[in-house]
Design a protein around this motif. Structure first.
Motif, mmCIF file in Angstrom:
data_model
loop_
_atom_site.group_PDB
_atom_site.id
_atom_site.type_symbol
_atom_site.label_atom_id
_atom_site.label_comp_id
_atom_site.label_asym_id
_atom_site.label_seq_id
_atom_site.Cartn_x
_atom_site.Cartn_y
_atom_site.Cartn_z
ATOM 1 N N PRO A 116 0.819 -1.218 0.000
ATOM 2 C CA PRO A 116 0.000 0.000 0.000
ATOM 3 C C PRO A 116 0.851 1.266 0.000
ATOM 4 C CG PRO A 116 -0.748 -1.518 1.703
ATOM 5 C CD PRO A 116 0.516 -2.071 1.144
ATOM 6 N N THR A 117 1.971 1.234 0.699
ATOM 7 C CA THR A 117 2.856 2.396 0.757
ATOM 8 C C THR A 117 3.473 2.672 -0.617
ATOM 9 O OG1 THR A 117 3.343 1.934 3.067
ATOM 10 C CG2 THR A 117 4.878 3.393 1.908
ATOM 11 N N LEU A 118 3.935 1.623 -1.297
ATOM 12 C CA LEU A 118 4.513 1.815 -2.629
ATOM 13 C C LEU A 118 3.464 2.306 -3.620
ATOM 14 C CD1 LEU A 118 6.985 -1.171 -3.082
ATOM 15 C CD2 LEU A 118 7.506 1.245 -2.745
ATOM 16 N N TRP A 119 2.247 1.804 -3.486
ATOM 17 C CA TRP A 119 1.174 2.264 -4.389
ATOM 18 C C TRP A 119 0.901 3.749 -4.186
ATOM 19 C CZ3 TRP A 119 -0.925 1.627 -8.751
ATOM 20 C CH2 TRP A 119 -2.131 2.262 -9.069
ATOM 21 N N ARG A 120 0.823 4.184 -2.934
ATOM 22 C CA ARG A 120 0.605 5.608 -2.645
ATOM 23 C C ARG A 120 1.751 6.457 -3.197
ATOM 24 N NH1 ARG A 120 -0.840 3.341 2.602
ATOM 25 N NH2 ARG A 120 -3.107 3.265 2.707
ATOM 26 N N LEU A 121 2.982 5.990 -3.000
ATOM 27 C CA LEU A 121 4.144 6.708 -3.488
ATOM 28 C C LEU A 121 4.124 6.774 -5.022
ATOM 29 C CD1 LEU A 121 6.682 8.141 -2.532
ATOM 30 C CD2 LEU A 121 7.873 5.959 -2.633
ATOM 31 N N PHE A 122 3.790 5.669 -5.675
ATOM 32 C CA PHE A 122 3.676 5.631 -7.134
ATOM 33 C C PHE A 122 2.672 6.677 -7.610
ATOM 34 C CE2 PHE A 122 1.338 4.042 -10.832
ATOM 35 C CZ PHE A 122 2.374 3.911 -11.756
ATOM 36 N N CYS A 123 1.509 6.748 -6.959
ATOM 37 C CA CYS A 123 0.479 7.719 -7.346
ATOM 38 C C CYS A 123 0.956 9.154 -7.130
ATOM 39 C CB CYS A 123 -0.813 7.472 -6.566
ATOM 40 S SG CYS A 123 -1.643 5.949 -7.043
ATOM 41 N N LEU A 124 1.642 9.392 -6.036
ATOM 42 C CA LEU A 124 2.131 10.742 -5.746
ATOM 43 C C LEU A 124 3.230 11.197 -6.705
ATOM 44 C CD1 LEU A 124 2.226 10.589 -1.855
ATOM 45 C CD2 LEU A 124 0.704 12.000 -3.258
ATOM 46 N N LEU A 125 3.972 10.266 -7.269
ATOM 47 C CA LEU A 125 5.082 10.603 -8.155
ATOM 48 C C LEU A 125 4.645 10.866 -9.596
ATOM 49 C CD1 LEU A 125 7.820 8.148 -6.866
ATOM 50 C CD2 LEU A 125 7.776 10.644 -6.640
ATOM 51 N N HIS A 126 3.390 10.617 -9.913
ATOM 52 C CA HIS A 126 2.913 10.801 -11.284
ATOM 53 C C HIS A 126 1.825 11.864 -11.321
ATOM 54 C CE1 HIS A 126 4.837 6.883 -11.548
ATOM 55 N NE2 HIS A 126 5.035 7.191 -12.815
ATOM 56 N N ARG A 127 1.932 12.743 -12.281
ATOM 57 C CA ARG A 127 0.912 13.772 -12.464
ATOM 58 C C ARG A 127 -0.402 13.107 -12.837
ATOM 59 N NH1 ARG A 127 0.100 19.068 -13.264
ATOM 60 N NH2 ARG A 127 -1.253 19.709 -14.980
ATOM 61 N N TYR A 128 -1.506 13.578 -12.278
ATOM 62 C CA TYR A 128 -2.814 12.968 -12.490
ATOM 63 C C TYR A 128 -3.204 12.888 -13.981
ATOM 64 C CZ TYR A 128 -5.003 17.396 -13.604
ATOM 65 O OH TYR A 128 -5.353 18.568 -14.221
ATOM 66 N N SER A 129 -2.735 13.836 -14.769
ATOM 67 C CA SER A 129 -3.140 13.887 -16.182
ATOM 68 C C SER A 129 -2.161 13.157 -17.108
ATOM 69 C CB SER A 129 -3.287 15.349 -16.626
ATOM 70 O OG SER A 129 -2.048 16.020 -16.464
ATOM 71 N N ALA A 130 -1.100 12.589 -16.540
ATOM 72 C CA ALA A 130 -0.096 11.908 -17.363
ATOM 73 C C ALA A 130 -0.520 10.465 -17.635
ATOM 74 C CB ALA A 130 1.253 11.925 -16.657
ATOM 75 N N ASP A 131 -0.176 9.982 -18.818
ATOM 76 C CA ASP A 131 -0.376 8.577 -19.131
ATOM 77 C C ASP A 131 0.713 7.765 -18.456
ATOM 78 O OD1 ASP A 131 -2.502 9.303 -20.723
ATOM 79 O OD2 ASP A 131 -1.391 9.129 -22.599
ATOM 80 N N ILE A 132 0.360 6.542 -18.057
ATOM 81 C CA ILE A 132 1.323 5.677 -17.357
ATOM 82 C C ILE A 132 1.288 4.298 -18.011
ATOM 83 C CG2 ILE A 132 1.905 4.557 -15.168
ATOM 84 C CD1 ILE A 132 0.497 6.905 -13.760
ATOM 85 N N GLU A 133 2.450 3.775 -18.330
ATOM 86 C CA GLU A 133 2.578 2.423 -18.891
ATOM 87 C C GLU A 133 2.924 1.477 -17.752
ATOM 88 O OE1 GLU A 133 2.669 -0.853 -21.027
ATOM 89 O OE2 GLU A 133 2.287 0.986 -22.136
#
Length: 142
Positions: A125-142
Protein backbone atom coordinates in the motif's frame (compact mmCIF):
# COMPACT_ATOMS: atom_id res chain seq x y z
CA UNK A 1 -27.42 3.32 -46.26
CA UNK A 2 -25.37 2.65 -43.12
CA UNK A 3 -26.97 1.91 -39.72
CA UNK A 4 -25.58 5.30 -38.65
CA UNK A 5 -27.56 7.09 -41.37
CA UNK A 6 -30.83 5.43 -40.32
CA UNK A 7 -30.47 6.43 -36.66
CA UNK A 8 -29.12 9.99 -36.96
CA UNK A 9 -29.99 13.10 -38.92
CA UNK A 10 -26.45 14.44 -38.64
CA UNK A 11 -23.12 12.75 -37.92
CA UNK A 12 -22.70 15.04 -34.88
CA UNK A 13 -25.93 13.79 -33.26
CA UNK A 14 -25.64 11.56 -30.21
CA UNK A 15 -28.10 9.06 -28.79
CA UNK A 16 -30.54 10.34 -26.19
CA UNK A 17 -32.49 7.06 -26.38
CA UNK A 18 -31.18 3.72 -27.61
CA UNK A 19 -33.78 1.28 -28.97
CA UNK A 20 -33.73 -2.30 -27.70
CA UNK A 21 -31.78 -4.54 -30.09
CA UNK A 22 -31.83 -7.97 -28.44
CA UNK A 23 -34.31 -10.05 -26.46
CA UNK A 24 -33.63 -9.76 -22.72
CA UNK A 25 -31.71 -6.49 -23.04
CA UNK A 26 -32.51 -3.97 -20.30
CA UNK A 27 -35.24 -1.65 -21.59
CA UNK A 28 -38.14 0.53 -20.61
CA UNK A 29 -41.22 1.65 -22.48
CA UNK A 30 -41.19 5.14 -23.97
CA UNK A 31 -42.95 7.24 -26.63
CA UNK A 32 -40.08 6.17 -28.96
CA UNK A 33 -40.49 2.46 -28.27
CA UNK A 34 -38.72 0.11 -25.85
CA UNK A 35 -35.13 1.02 -25.09
CA UNK A 36 -32.84 2.70 -22.63
CA UNK A 37 -31.22 6.09 -22.11
CA UNK A 38 -28.07 6.77 -24.09
CA UNK A 39 -24.76 6.72 -22.21
CA UNK A 40 -24.53 10.50 -21.95
CA UNK A 41 -28.07 10.79 -20.57
CA UNK A 42 -27.31 8.17 -17.91
CA UNK A 43 -24.34 10.18 -16.66
CA UNK A 44 -26.14 13.54 -16.79
CA UNK A 45 -29.11 12.06 -14.93
CA UNK A 46 -26.84 10.56 -12.29
CA UNK A 47 -25.17 13.95 -11.74
CA UNK A 48 -28.54 15.70 -11.45
CA UNK A 49 -29.75 13.14 -8.91
CA UNK A 50 -26.57 13.38 -6.84
CA UNK A 51 -25.87 17.13 -7.08
CA UNK A 52 -29.17 18.79 -7.95
CA UNK A 53 -30.35 21.13 -10.69
CA UNK A 54 -28.87 24.46 -9.63
CA UNK A 55 -25.82 25.18 -11.82
CA UNK A 56 -22.99 24.73 -11.45
CA UNK A 57 -23.90 21.19 -10.48
CA UNK A 58 -21.64 19.37 -9.87
CA UNK A 59 -18.83 21.72 -8.94
CA UNK A 60 -16.25 19.11 -10.05
CA UNK A 61 -16.71 16.47 -12.76
CA UNK A 62 -13.98 14.05 -13.74
CA UNK A 63 -13.09 11.18 -15.99
CA UNK A 64 -10.35 9.81 -18.16
CA UNK A 65 -9.00 12.07 -20.91
CA UNK A 66 -10.61 9.73 -23.44
CA UNK A 67 -14.02 10.90 -22.16
CA UNK A 68 -13.40 14.59 -22.88
CA UNK A 69 -14.83 14.22 -26.38
CA UNK A 70 -17.41 13.17 -27.23
CA UNK A 71 -18.80 11.95 -23.90
CA UNK A 72 -18.28 15.00 -21.68
CA UNK A 73 -19.03 17.41 -24.53
CA UNK A 74 -22.37 15.65 -25.04
CA UNK A 75 -23.13 15.70 -21.32
CA UNK A 76 -22.47 19.44 -21.30
CA UNK A 77 -24.69 20.08 -24.34
CA UNK A 78 -27.71 18.20 -23.07
CA UNK A 79 -27.42 19.34 -19.44
CA UNK A 80 -26.99 23.03 -20.32
CA UNK A 81 -29.95 22.83 -22.70
CA UNK A 82 -32.13 21.16 -20.07
CA UNK A 83 -31.15 23.48 -17.24
CA UNK A 84 -31.06 26.67 -19.34
CA UNK A 85 -27.52 27.56 -18.29
CA UNK A 86 -24.26 28.37 -20.04
CA UNK A 87 -22.19 26.61 -17.37
CA UNK A 88 -23.29 23.22 -16.09
CA UNK A 89 -20.06 22.17 -14.32
CA UNK A 90 -17.65 24.51 -12.59
CA UNK A 91 -14.43 22.48 -13.00
CA UNK A 92 -13.41 19.50 -15.15
CA UNK A 93 -10.55 17.11 -14.34
CA UNK A 94 -9.37 14.62 -16.94
CA UNK A 95 -6.98 11.91 -15.80
CA UNK A 96 -4.32 10.22 -17.90
CA UNK A 97 -4.58 6.66 -19.14
CA UNK A 98 -3.12 3.55 -17.59
CA UNK A 99 -1.71 1.16 -20.17
CA UNK A 100 -0.56 -2.43 -19.95
CA UNK A 101 1.78 -3.59 -22.72
CA UNK A 102 0.78 -0.63 -24.88
CA UNK A 103 -2.99 -1.12 -24.55
CA UNK A 104 -5.29 1.10 -22.52
CA UNK A 105 -6.25 -0.72 -19.34
CA UNK A 106 -9.97 -1.49 -19.54
CA UNK A 107 -12.63 -3.92 -18.41
CA UNK A 108 -13.64 -4.64 -22.00
CA UNK A 109 -10.10 -5.81 -22.86
CA UNK A 110 -9.87 -7.71 -19.55
CA UNK A 111 -6.34 -6.35 -19.09
CA UNK A 112 -6.81 -4.61 -15.76
CA UNK A 113 -5.61 -5.11 -12.21
CA UNK A 114 -7.75 -3.91 -9.33
CA UNK A 115 -6.22 -2.36 -6.21
CA UNK A 116 -7.70 -5.28 -4.28
CA UNK A 117 -5.91 -7.79 -6.54
CA UNK A 118 -2.67 -5.80 -6.38
CA UNK A 119 -2.72 -5.87 -2.58
CA UNK A 120 -3.82 -9.54 -2.45
CA UNK A 121 -0.80 -10.46 -4.62
CA UNK A 122 1.52 -8.88 -2.07
CA UNK A 123 1.60 -5.34 -3.39
CA UNK A 124 2.58 -2.67 -0.91
CA UNK A 125 0.00 0.00 0.00
CA UNK A 126 2.86 2.40 0.76
CA UNK A 127 4.51 1.81 -2.63
CA UNK A 128 1.17 2.26 -4.39
CA UNK A 129 0.60 5.61 -2.64
CA UNK A 130 4.14 6.71 -3.49
CA UNK A 131 3.68 5.63 -7.13
CA UNK A 132 0.48 7.72 -7.35
CA UNK A 133 2.13 10.74 -5.75
CA UNK A 134 5.08 10.60 -8.16
CA UNK A 135 2.91 10.80 -11.28
CA UNK A 136 0.91 13.77 -12.46
CA UNK A 137 -2.81 12.97 -12.49
CA UNK A 138 -3.14 13.89 -16.18
CA UNK A 139 -0.10 11.91 -17.36
CA UNK A 140 -0.38 8.58 -19.13
CA UNK A 141 1.32 5.68 -17.36
CA UNK A 142 2.58 2.42 -18.89
Amino acid sequence: TTPFAREKRDHRDFALWKPTKEEGEASWGSPWGPGRPGWHIECSSFCRKMFGDVPPCPVLHSGGRDLRFPHHENEIAQSQALLGTERWVQHWVHAGQLSIRGLKMSKSLKNFVTIHDYLAQGGSPTLWRLFCLLHRYSADIE
